[in-house]
Design a protein around this motif. Structure first.
Motif, PDB file in Angstrom:
ATOM      1  N   PHE A  78       0.830  -1.204   0.000  1.00  0.00           N
ATOM      2  CA  PHE A  78       0.000   0.000   0.000  1.00  0.00           C
ATOM      3  C   PHE A  78       0.869   1.261   0.000  1.00  0.00           C
ATOM      4  CE2 PHE A  78      -3.658  -2.481   2.095  1.00  0.00           C
ATOM      5  CZ  PHE A  78      -4.259  -2.679   0.865  1.00  0.00           C
ATOM      6  N   TRP A  79       1.910   1.231   0.770  1.00  0.00           N
ATOM      7  CA  TRP A  79       2.817   2.376   0.848  1.00  0.00           C
ATOM      8  C   TRP A  79       3.419   2.675  -0.526  1.00  0.00           C
ATOM      9  CZ3 TRP A  79       7.631   2.584   4.612  1.00  0.00           C
ATOM     10  CH2 TRP A  79       8.043   3.931   4.757  1.00  0.00           C
ATOM     11  N   SER A  80       3.863   1.634  -1.218  1.00  0.00           N
ATOM     12  CA  SER A  80       4.490   1.830  -2.521  1.00  0.00           C
ATOM     13  C   SER A  80       3.487   2.326  -3.561  1.00  0.00           C
ATOM     14  CB  SER A  80       5.128   0.514  -2.991  1.00  0.00           C
ATOM     15  OG  SER A  80       6.096   0.069  -2.057  1.00  0.00           O
ATOM     16  N   GLN A  81       2.274   1.767  -3.545  1.00  0.00           N
ATOM     17  CA  GLN A  81       1.265   2.226  -4.494  1.00  0.00           C
ATOM     18  C   GLN A  81       0.940   3.702  -4.294  1.00  0.00           C
ATOM     19  OE1 GLN A  81       0.079   0.348  -7.077  1.00  0.00           O
ATOM     20  NE2 GLN A  81       1.559  -1.167  -6.412  1.00  0.00           N
ATOM     21  N   GLN A  82       0.853   4.128  -3.040  1.00  0.00           N
ATOM     22  CA  GLN A  82       0.600   5.541  -2.768  1.00  0.00           C
ATOM     23  C   GLN A  82       1.789   6.406  -3.197  1.00  0.00           C
ATOM     24  OE1 GLN A  82      -2.205   6.894  -1.724  1.00  0.00           O
ATOM     25  NE2 GLN A  82      -3.258   4.939  -1.487  1.00  0.00           N
ATOM     26  N   VAL A  83       2.993   5.916  -3.003  1.00  0.00           N
ATOM     27  CA  VAL A  83       4.178   6.676  -3.418  1.00  0.00           C
ATOM     28  C   VAL A  83       4.172   6.876  -4.929  1.00  0.00           C
ATOM     29  CG1 VAL A  83       6.687   6.540  -3.668  1.00  0.00           C
ATOM     30  CG2 VAL A  83       5.646   6.077  -1.466  1.00  0.00           C
ATOM     31  N   PHE A  84       3.894   5.815  -5.693  1.00  0.00           N
ATOM     32  CA  PHE A  84       3.854   5.939  -7.148  1.00  0.00           C
ATOM     33  C   PHE A  84       2.785   6.939  -7.588  1.00  0.00           C
ATOM     34  CE2 PHE A  84       5.284   1.255  -7.066  1.00  0.00           C
ATOM     35  CZ  PHE A  84       6.607   1.651  -6.892  1.00  0.00           C
ATOM     36  N   LYS A  85       1.634   6.890  -6.934  1.00  0.00           N
ATOM     37  CA  LYS A  85       0.549   7.798  -7.310  1.00  0.00           C
ATOM     38  C   LYS A  85       0.892   9.245  -6.987  1.00  0.00           C
ATOM     39  CE  LYS A  85      -3.149   7.946  -4.753  1.00  0.00           C
ATOM     40  NZ  LYS A  85      -4.421   7.568  -4.100  1.00  0.00           N
ATOM     41  N   TYR A  86       1.480   9.478  -5.822  1.00  0.00           N
ATOM     42  CA  TYR A  86       1.794  10.853  -5.427  1.00  0.00           C
ATOM     43  C   TYR A  86       2.991  11.417  -6.203  1.00  0.00           C
ATOM     44  CZ  TYR A  86      -1.413  10.127  -1.527  1.00  0.00           C
ATOM     45  OH  TYR A  86      -2.530   9.884  -0.760  1.00  0.00           O
ATOM     46  N   ILE A  87       3.895  10.551  -6.647  1.00  0.00           N
ATOM     47  CA  ILE A  87       4.967  11.028  -7.531  1.00  0.00           C
ATOM     48  C   ILE A  87       4.372  11.574  -8.820  1.00  0.00           C
ATOM     49  CG2 ILE A  87       6.841  10.225  -9.018  1.00  0.00           C
ATOM     50  CD1 ILE A  87       7.793   8.454  -6.757  1.00  0.00           C
ATOM     51  N   LEU A  88       3.375  10.889  -9.347  1.00  0.00           N
ATOM     52  CA  LEU A  88       2.714  11.367 -10.555  1.00  0.00           C
ATOM     53  C   LEU A  88       1.980  12.679 -10.295  1.00  0.00           C
ATOM     54  CD1 LEU A  88       1.974  10.839 -13.487  1.00  0.00           C
ATOM     55  CD2 LEU A  88       0.038   9.470 -12.690  1.00  0.00           C
ATOM     56  N   THR A  89       1.320  12.805  -9.138  1.00  0.00           N
ATOM     57  CA  THR A  89       0.626  14.051  -8.806  1.00  0.00           C
ATOM     58  C   THR A  89       1.607  15.218  -8.697  1.00  0.00           C
ATOM     59  OG1 THR A  89      -1.098  12.839  -7.604  1.00  0.00           O
ATOM     60  CG2 THR A  89      -0.861  15.184  -7.112  1.00  0.00           C
ATOM     61  N   ALA A  90       2.721  15.001  -8.003  1.00  0.00           N
ATOM     62  CA  ALA A  90       3.712  16.062  -7.851  1.00  0.00           C
ATOM     63  C   ALA A  90       4.378  16.410  -9.183  1.00  0.00           C
ATOM     64  CB  ALA A  90       4.767  15.647  -6.823  1.00  0.00           C
ATOM     65  N   THR A  91       4.609  15.407 -10.025  1.00  0.00           N
ATOM     66  CA  THR A  91       5.192  15.672 -11.335  1.00  0.00           C
ATOM     67  C   THR A  91       4.250  16.503 -12.197  1.00  0.00           C
ATOM     68  OG1 THR A  91       6.432  13.592 -11.219  1.00  0.00           O
ATOM     69  CG2 THR A  91       6.151  14.592 -13.393  1.00  0.00           C
ATOM     70  N   THR A  92       2.975  16.174 -12.162  1.00  0.00           N
ATOM     71  CA  THR A  92       1.990  16.964 -12.906  1.00  0.00           C
ATOM     72  C   THR A  92       1.934  18.391 -12.391  1.00  0.00           C
ATOM     73  OG1 THR A  92       0.690  14.949 -13.235  1.00  0.00           O
ATOM     74  CG2 THR A  92      -0.408  17.040 -13.647  1.00  0.00           C
ATOM     75  N   ALA A  93       1.992  18.565 -11.076  1.00  0.00           N
ATOM     76  CA  ALA A  93       1.960  19.910 -10.505  1.00  0.00           C
ATOM     77  C   ALA A  93       3.183  20.721 -10.910  1.00  0.00           C
ATOM     78  CB  ALA A  93       1.863  19.826  -8.979  1.00  0.00           C
ATOM     79  N   GLY A  94       4.363  20.095 -10.900  1.00  0.00           N
ATOM     80  CA  GLY A  94       5.560  20.800 -11.322  1.00  0.00           C
ATOM     81  C   GLY A  94       5.507  21.197 -12.794  1.00  0.00           C
TER      82      GLY A  94
END
Length: 502
Positions: free
Chosen positions: A241-257
């Motif tokens: 679960f931790w890894s799945q959330q990390v992958f998802k939030y990396i994508l969110t932060a990348t989109t924001a940047g």
């Protein structure tokens, strides 16, 4: 030396001082003052980042140490093995074509949503109203159930009132959705990053399955206690679960940047692309912050799984039904908490992707955002999530129908050796269509949230870089009864300095 001659206009400008509005509009990308995070070492974010990496390495070690042997020990001495290989190859060809079909269909849906987002919201609301009204009429005329019909008519009236009272919010949601889709279409590399993140998630899911079943079979053969196995497997569930959330939030932060680069007029080049730069920052410098926020949600999700296991155990004992009902209530509350924290984390990692804040500092910025524009943000997210969900359903159903059509009309060798090919292809193509649509529109969702944050922080930059979009958003913002003040940024800077001083 020649004497300096000062005109009257120059004298008046010097006496009046610099124009803050003019300076703000002339401010370039480099000169724009960034707010400074007062935690440059990112403690305790760094601890969570290192802990997540160690957990992933440990799970991969267990998977290849115990699980890979179980996969390699499977015996394929079957007479129909060649036919099974042909069936798999044929079905994979159908899946590959359906994959590209879902990809193209999602792109078309994004283009339609960009241009007719407001109309789609109104149409979906009208569809819900007509559905409730039709259910009420059928219940009243054909079944004569007054109570059920009254409930449907009441829901119909509430939805109509909500629709009429939300016209301005629907327009604002449609405008921000338009800007978010424009950002994604301006940087197609974002979708490649999204597919890469999805591929890594699928691979890690396979690693999790190998580690779990491999460790279970190993400990079962050695006669270890069930309590020890349950604890280790629950740890694997937490890391998953931790890894799945990390992958998802990396994508969110990348989109924001990337949205931040579009907001300030930075366009992609061959050597430096905003999406690649944002991705590199988020997997290195910002990884600790992302791991910190992901761990908060993963803990709650792991507790939900543990309570589900306890519910099954409780039903085997006398009086376990009451305990199971109590655990069900606790599980429901924890699920709501996980969803709420995940929603807040998305905005927190928008700030992380834009400014590189630590997780706790980004959380404080989210609290400030909700305190000033809470109902505006939540209202826009409600309608946008509704549209994204409808797009997921439409793309999934259409992809499933396309896969079944390929099986019926395509070459016979694609489905000759496969049993129940239409059912299998329809099911998996539908799920694949929903997954692909979810990947692409998750980028749109992140760009939309970044639009909300950037416009709330500093709307004047958009006026210089993208004046048409600024006009659309500012008019929708005015319909909500809000005003764009010239000194919004200055007030925010003073508030930040005051809070940092305290």
């Amino acid at each position: 030396e020649a004497p300096t001659v000062c005109t009257a206009s120059q004298t008046r400008m010097e006496s009046e001082g610099p124009d803050p509005q003019k300076e703000k509009k002339e401010m370039g990308v480099v000169q724009h003052p960034e707010e400074i995070d007062r935690n440059p070492c990112k403690i305790p974010d760094l601890v969570f980042g290192v802990g997540w990496i160690m957990g992933v390495v440990a799970m991969m070690t267990v998977a290849f140490e115990y699980g890979w042997d179980d996969v390699g020990s499977v015996d394929y001495d079957d007479d129909d093995h060649e036919n099974k290989k042909k069936a798999v190859r044929g079905i994979l060809k159908v899946f590959l074509l359906a994959f590209f079909f879902a990809l193209v269909l999602s792109q078309l849906a994004m283009s339609v949503m960009m241009r007719f987002g407001g109309t789609m919201i109104h149409v979906s609301m009208l569809f819900g109203e007509m559905l409730l009204l039709g259910c009420g009429i059928v219940s009243l005329e054909q079944h004569g159930r007054w109570f059920v019909a009254t409930v449907f008519f009441g829901l119909f009236g509430c939805l109509v009132v909500f629709h009429c009272c939300s016209m301005s919010r629907i327009r604002y949601a449609a405008v921000t959705l338009h800007v978010g889709c424009n950002i994604v279409l301006s940087y197609p590399v974002l979708q490649l990053v999204a597919f890469a993140a999805a591929a890594v998630s699928v691979v890690f899911m396979f690693v999790f399955a190998l580690a779990t079943f491999g460790y279970y079979n190993y400990k079962k053969d050695t006669g270890k206690s069930d309590r020890e196995m349950a604890f280790v497997i629950l740890t694997f569930v937490f890391i998953f679960f931790w890894s799945q959330q990390v992958f998802k939030y990396i994508l969110t932060a990348t989109t924001a940047g990337t949205a931040h680069a579009w907001w300030y007029g930075r366009y992609p080049s061959l050597l430096e692309h905003p999406a690649f730069n944002a991705f590199c920052r988020n997997v290195t410098y910002n990884l600790g912050s992302i791991a910190f926020g992901a761990a908060v949600v993963a803990v709650v999700e792991t507790l939900v799984v543990a309570i589900q296991w306890l519910r099954k155990k409780a039903k085997k004992y006398p009086g376990g039904t009451c305990v199971s009902c109590l655990l069900c209530c606790v599980q429901c509350c924890l699920g709501c908490c996980a969803s709420t924290m995940d929603y807040i984390n998305k905005y927190a990692f928008v700030y992380v992707g834009i400014h590189g804040y630590s997780y706790l500092y980004a959380g404080r910025k989210v609290v400030q955002l909700f305190s000033h524009h809470g109902f505006t943000v939540i209202g826009a997210d409600f309608f946008i999530d509704m549209i994204l969900f409808l797009n997921h359903v439409v793309v999934g159903i259409t992809t499933a129908a396309f896969g079944v059509l390929l099986v019926k009309s395509g070459p016979d060798k694609w489905s000759k050796h496969a049993a129940s090919a239409q059912v299998i292809v329809g099911l998996f193509c539908g799920l694949a269509g929903c997954a692909i649509s979810g990947i692409i529109f998750s980028v749109v969702d992140g760009a939309n949230k970044a639009t909300l944050v950037l416009f709330a922080d500093n709307p004047h930059v958009l006026e210089d870089t993208h004046p048409d979009e600024f006009k659309m958003v500012s008019e929708a913002w005015a319909d909500l009864g809000k005003q764009i003040k010239d000194d919004d940024k200055d007030d925010d800077d003073e508030e930040t300095k005051g809070s940092d001083h305290v």
